[in-house]
Design a protein around this motif. Structure first.
Motif, PDB file in Angstrom:
ATOM      1  N   PRO A 220       0.800  -1.235   0.000  1.00 32.03           N
ATOM      2  CA  PRO A 220       0.000   0.000   0.000  1.00 32.03           C
ATOM      3  C   PRO A 220       0.831   1.283   0.000  1.00 32.03           C
ATOM      4  N   ARG A 221       1.943   1.282   0.759  1.00 33.82           N
ATOM      5  CA  ARG A 221       2.756   2.506   0.805  1.00 33.82           C
ATOM      6  C   ARG A 221       3.371   2.815  -0.553  1.00 33.82           C
ATOM      7  N   SER A 222       3.883   1.774  -1.213  1.00 32.65           N
ATOM      8  CA  SER A 222       4.496   1.975  -2.534  1.00 32.65           C
ATOM      9  C   SER A 222       3.452   2.424  -3.547  1.00 32.65           C
ATOM     10  N   LYS A 223       2.235   1.888  -3.409  1.00 32.59           N
ATOM     11  CA  LYS A 223       1.147   2.317  -4.301  1.00 32.59           C
ATOM     12  C   LYS A 223       0.947   3.817  -4.201  1.00 32.59           C
ATOM     13  N   LEU A 224       0.877   4.316  -2.967  1.00 29.59           N
ATOM     14  CA  LEU A 224       0.646   5.747  -2.772  1.00 29.59           C
ATOM     15  C   LEU A 224       1.799   6.565  -3.341  1.00 29.59           C
ATOM     16  N   GLU A 225       3.025   6.044  -3.199  1.00 26.27           N
ATOM     17  CA  GLU A 225       4.186   6.767  -3.748  1.00 26.27           C
ATOM     18  C   GLU A 225       4.097   6.830  -5.275  1.00 26.27           C
ATOM     19  N   VAL A 226       3.695   5.722  -5.902  1.00 26.33           N
ATOM     20  CA  VAL A 226       3.575   5.711  -7.364  1.00 26.33           C
ATOM     21  C   VAL A 226       2.527   6.743  -7.790  1.00 26.33           C
ATOM     22  N   GLN A 227       1.426   6.796  -7.046  1.00 25.83           N
ATOM     23  CA  GLN A 227       0.380   7.781  -7.366  1.00 25.83           C
ATOM     24  C   GLN A 227       0.921   9.207  -7.220  1.00 25.83           C
ATOM     25  N   ALA A 228       1.740   9.414  -6.174  1.00 24.22           N
ATOM     26  CA  ALA A 228       2.333  10.751  -5.975  1.00 24.22           C
ATOM     27  C   ALA A 228       3.264  11.094  -7.142  1.00 24.22           C
ATOM     28  N   PHE A 229       4.047  10.105  -7.615  1.00 25.30           N
ATOM     29  CA  PHE A 229       4.945  10.344  -8.763  1.00 25.30           C
ATOM     30  C   PHE A 229       4.140  10.729 -10.003  1.00 25.30           C
ATOM     31  N   VAL A 230       3.031  10.037 -10.205  1.00 26.25           N
ATOM     32  CA  VAL A 230       2.195  10.303 -11.389  1.00 26.25           C
ATOM     33  C   VAL A 230       1.722  11.764 -11.342  1.00 26.25           C
ATOM     34  N   ASN A 231       1.238  12.185 -10.179  1.00 30.38           N
ATOM     35  CA  ASN A 231       0.782  13.572 -10.039  1.00 30.38           C
ATOM     36  C   ASN A 231       1.925  14.568 -10.240  1.00 30.38           C
ATOM     37  N   GLU A 232       3.088  14.233  -9.671  1.00 34.95           N
ATOM     38  CA  GLU A 232       4.253  15.120  -9.795  1.00 34.95           C
ATOM     39  C   GLU A 232       4.673  15.290 -11.245  1.00 34.95           C
ATOM     40  N   LEU A 233       4.670  14.162 -11.960  1.00 36.19           N
ATOM     41  CA  LEU A 233       5.112  14.197 -13.359  1.00 36.19           C
ATOM     42  C   LEU A 233       4.184  15.080 -14.188  1.00 36.19           C
ATOM     43  N   ARG A 234       2.899  15.002 -13.907  1.00 36.43           N
ATOM     44  CA  ARG A 234       1.941  15.842 -14.608  1.00 36.43           C
ATOM     45  C   ARG A 234       2.140  17.314 -14.211  1.00 36.43           C
ATOM     46  N   ASP A 235       2.292  17.560 -12.897  1.00 33.68           N
ATOM     47  CA  ASP A 235       2.355  18.938 -12.417  1.00 33.68           C
ATOM     48  C   ASP A 235       3.655  19.632 -12.812  1.00 33.68           C
ATOM     49  N   THR A 236       4.776  18.882 -12.713  1.00 30.11           N
ATOM     50  CA  THR A 236       6.067  19.552 -12.939  1.00 30.11           C
ATOM     51  C   THR A 236       6.577  19.402 -14.368  1.00 30.11           C
ATOM     52  N   HIS A 237       6.104  18.407 -15.109  1.00 31.21           N
ATOM     53  CA  HIS A 237       6.644  18.199 -16.464  1.00 31.21           C
ATOM     54  C   HIS A 237       5.588  18.170 -17.543  1.00 31.21           C
ATOM     55  N   ASP A 238       4.382  18.604 -17.179  1.00 29.92           N
ATOM     56  CA  ASP A 238       3.357  18.710 -18.217  1.00 29.92           C
ATOM     57  C   ASP A 238       3.049  17.377 -18.881  1.00 29.92           C
ATOM     58  N   ALA A 239       3.312  16.284 -18.174  1.00 34.06           N
ATOM     59  CA  ALA A 239       3.142  14.970 -18.803  1.00 34.06           C
ATOM     60  C   ALA A 239       1.663  14.590 -18.886  1.00 34.06           C
ATOM     61  N   THR A 240       1.358  13.728 -19.857  1.00 34.23           N
ATOM     62  CA  THR A 240       0.027  13.146 -20.013  1.00 34.23           C
ATOM     63  C   THR A 240       0.165  11.673 -19.630  1.00 34.23           C
ATOM     64  N   ILE A 241      -0.791  11.167 -18.874  1.00 30.89           N
ATOM     65  CA  ILE A 241      -0.634   9.802 -18.355  1.00 30.89           C
ATOM     66  C   ILE A 241      -1.866   8.947 -18.654  1.00 30.89           C
ATOM     67  N   VAL A 242      -1.614   7.756 -19.210  1.00 30.75           N
ATOM     68  CA  VAL A 242      -2.681   6.761 -19.372  1.00 30.75           C
ATOM     69  C   VAL A 242      -2.330   5.600 -18.446  1.00 30.75           C
ATOM     70  N   ILE A 243      -3.276   5.237 -17.575  1.00 27.82           N
ATOM     71  CA  ILE A 243      -2.978   4.214 -16.570  1.00 27.82           C
ATOM     72  C   ILE A 243      -4.091   3.167 -16.522  1.00 27.82           C
ATOM     73  N   THR A 244      -3.714   1.885 -16.534  1.00 28.24           N
ATOM     74  CA  THR A 244      -4.709   0.846 -16.286  1.00 28.24           C
ATOM     75  C   THR A 244      -4.518   0.389 -14.848  1.00 28.24           C
ATOM     76  N   THR A 245      -5.612   0.048 -14.202  1.00 29.68           N
ATOM     77  CA  THR A 245      -5.490  -0.376 -12.809  1.00 29.68           C
ATOM     78  C   THR A 245      -6.656  -1.275 -12.432  1.00 29.68           C
ATOM     79  N   HIS A 246      -6.422  -2.120 -11.430  1.00 27.35           N
ATOM     80  CA  HIS A 246      -7.499  -2.919 -10.854  1.00 27.35           C
ATOM     81  C   HIS A 246      -7.950  -2.311  -9.536  1.00 27.35           C
ATOM     82  N   ASP A 247      -7.309  -1.203  -9.142  1.00 21.83           N
ATOM     83  CA  ASP A 247      -7.596  -0.601  -7.845  1.00 21.83           C
ATOM     84  C   ASP A 247      -8.566   0.569  -8.032  1.00 21.83           C
ATOM     85  N   MET A 248      -9.804   0.358  -7.627  1.00 25.67           N
ATOM     86  CA  MET A 248     -10.851   1.374  -7.819  1.00 25.67           C
ATOM     87  C   MET A 248     -10.559   2.660  -7.057  1.00 25.67           C
ATOM     88  N   ASN A 249      -9.999   2.523  -5.851  1.00 28.28           N
ATOM     89  CA  ASN A 249      -9.684   3.734  -5.079  1.00 28.28           C
ATOM     90  C   ASN A 249      -8.624   4.544  -5.807  1.00 28.28           C
TER      91      ASN A 249
END
Ligand SMILES: Nc1ncnc2c1ncn2[C@@H]1O[C@H](COP(=O)(O)OP(=O)(O)OP(=O)(O)O)[C@@H](O)[C@H]1O
Ligand SMILES: [Mg+2]
Length: 316
Positions: A220-249
Motif C-alpha cells: 500500500p505505501r508503494s502504491k501511494l508513492e507511485v500515485q504521488a509520482f504520477v501527479n508530480e510528473l503531470r504537475d512539474t513536467h506537463d506529462a500526459t498519463i494513461v494508466i490501467t489499474t485494478h484498484d478502484m480507489n
C-alpha cells in the motif's frame, strides 16, 4: 470520433475506431460438442468486424485458429496533462490497448496519433515521446538496477550523475533497499523489479507515460508513492498519463477521466463523478466499484499476483 471534453483542450492522444484482433487456438471439438464453450461477443471468427464490415482476408482466422477481437472499434481522446484511467475486467483489452498506444502492436483498423504523429508512419518519433511501464519490462538481468537505470537514462540523454541521484531518490521513496540498488536484478522479487521499472519511466520524464497496472502487487505505501509520482510528473513536467489499474480507489483518486472497457469496447467514458452520477439513486452515494458492476455486470478483482506475467527477456 467521440468527444468527451471541451474542444479547446489540446489532444495529446487521439484514438479513432481502433480494432485489434488475434489469432488464437480454436477450442477443441469435444468442448464445442459438449457445448460448455459459450461464444462471447468479442469472437470475430464469423468474418464480421466490429463495425459490421467483412473482415479483410488477411484477418481471417487461420486453420485451427479463431480470431479474437481484443480491442473493438475503440475511439477516445486524451488531453494534454490529463491522467486518463482504463478500467476493465481480465481479458477486456487493457494491455492490448496500451501496447497499441506504445507502437508495440499495430492496429488492424483505425488510427492512433500521439501529438499529431501517427503511430504507424511516425513510429520512431512517437517512441521518443512515450514510455511504458508493464509487467513485461525488459532488463539486463545480470546487471543491477543502477546499471540498468543509468543505461536507460543515457538512451534518453539524461546524464549519469543526474540519473543516479534521481534513481536513488525514486527507489528510496518506493522503499527499495540501498543494497538492492547495486545487486543483480535476477535476485529480486517481481515487486522489486516492478519498482525499478517504475523508476526507469519516471527518470526519463516522458511526454506521454503509459502505465499498465503499475501498482498491482505493490504494498500500500508503494502504491501511494507511485500515485504521488504520477501527479508530480503531470504537475512539474506537463506529462500526459494513461494508466490501467485494478484498484478502484486508485482510479477514483488519481484519474481525471476513466474509460471502462468491456469485451474490448468502451462501455462508458467520463469523470469519476460523472460515472457515479449515472447510477446515483435516492441519495445513495455509489462507489466506482458499483458503477463498474452496473455497467459490465462483472466484478473487478484486484490481482494478488499477475497471471499474465511473462518471463522477462534475459538480455545478458
Ligand atoms: N499476443 C496475443 N495473442 C493472442 N491473444 C491475445 C494476445 N494478447 C492478448 N490476447 C487476447 O486479447 C484479449 C485481451 O487481452 P488483454 O491482455 O489486452 O486484456 P487485459 O484487459 O489486459 O487483461 P488483464 O486484466 O488480465 O491484464 C484476451 O482475450 C487475450 O487472450
Ligand atoms: Mg493486462
Amino acid at each position: 470520433m467521440l468527444e468527451y471534453s471541451t474542444p479547446t483542450q489540446e489532444a495529446a492522444l487521439v484514438v479513432e475506431h481502433v480494432v485489434k484482433r488475434f489469432n488464437v487456438a480454436a477450442d477443441p471439438w469435444w468442448r464445442r460438442w459438449a457445448g460448455s464453450h459459450k461464444a462471447t461477443s468479442n469472437h470475430a471468427a464469423n468474418g464480421q468486424s466490429a463495425n459490421g464490415h467483412d473482415t479483410p482476408p488477411r484477418l481471417k482466422a487461420r486453420r485451427g485458429k479463431e480470431l479474437v477481437t481484443a480491442v473493438s472499434d475503440v475511439s477516445f481522446s486524451v488531453y494534454r496533462r490529463e491522467i486518463f484511467g482504463v478500467l476493465g475486467p481480465n481479458g477486456s483489452g487493457k494491455s492490448t490497448l496500451i501496447r497499441l498506444l506504445s507502437t508495440l502492436l499495430l492496429p488492424d483498423e483505425g488510427a492512433i496519433t500521439v501529438f499529431g504523429l501517427d503511430v504507424e508512419r511516425d513510429e520512431m518519433a512517437v517512441k521518443r515521446l512515450i514510455n511504458r511501464v508493464s509487467v513485461e519490462a525488459a532488463f539486463f538481468k545480470k546487471l543491477s538496477p543502477k546499471e540498468n537505470l543509468l543505461y536507460g537514462a543515457r538512451l534518453y540523454g539524461v546524464s549519469g550523475k543526474e540519473a543516479d541521484r534521481k534513481a536513488r531518490e525514486i527507489l528510496g521513496r518506493l522503499g527499495l533497499r540501498e543494497s538492492s540498488y547495486t545487486s543483480p536484478m535476477e535476485d529480486m522479487s517481481r515487486g522489486m523489479q516492478q519498482k525499478v521499472a517504475i523508476a526507469r519511466a519516471f527518470l526519463t520524464q516522458p511526454v506521454l507515460l503509459l502505465l499498465d497496472e503499475p501498482t498491482t502487487g505493490l504494498d500500500p505505501r508503494s502504491k501511494l508513492e507511485v500515485q504521488a509520482f504520477v501527479n508530480e510528473l503531470r504537475d512539474t513536467h506537463d506529462a500526459t498519463i494513461v494508466i490501467t489499474t485494478h484498484d478502484m480507489n486508485e482510479a477514483d483518486a488519481l484519474c481525471d477521466r476513466i474509460a471502462i472497457l468491456d469485451d474490448g469496447r468502451i462501455a462508458a467514458l467520463d469523470t469519476p463523478e460523472g460515472l457515479k452520477r449515472r447510477i446515483r439513486r435516492n441519495g445513495h452515494e455509489p462507489t466506482l466499484e458499483e458503477v463498474f458492476m452496473a455497467l459490465t455486470g462483472k466484478e473487478l478483482v484486484e490481482k494478488d499476483d499477475v497471471t499474465d506475467f511473462e518471463p522477462e527477456k534475459v538480455l545478458s
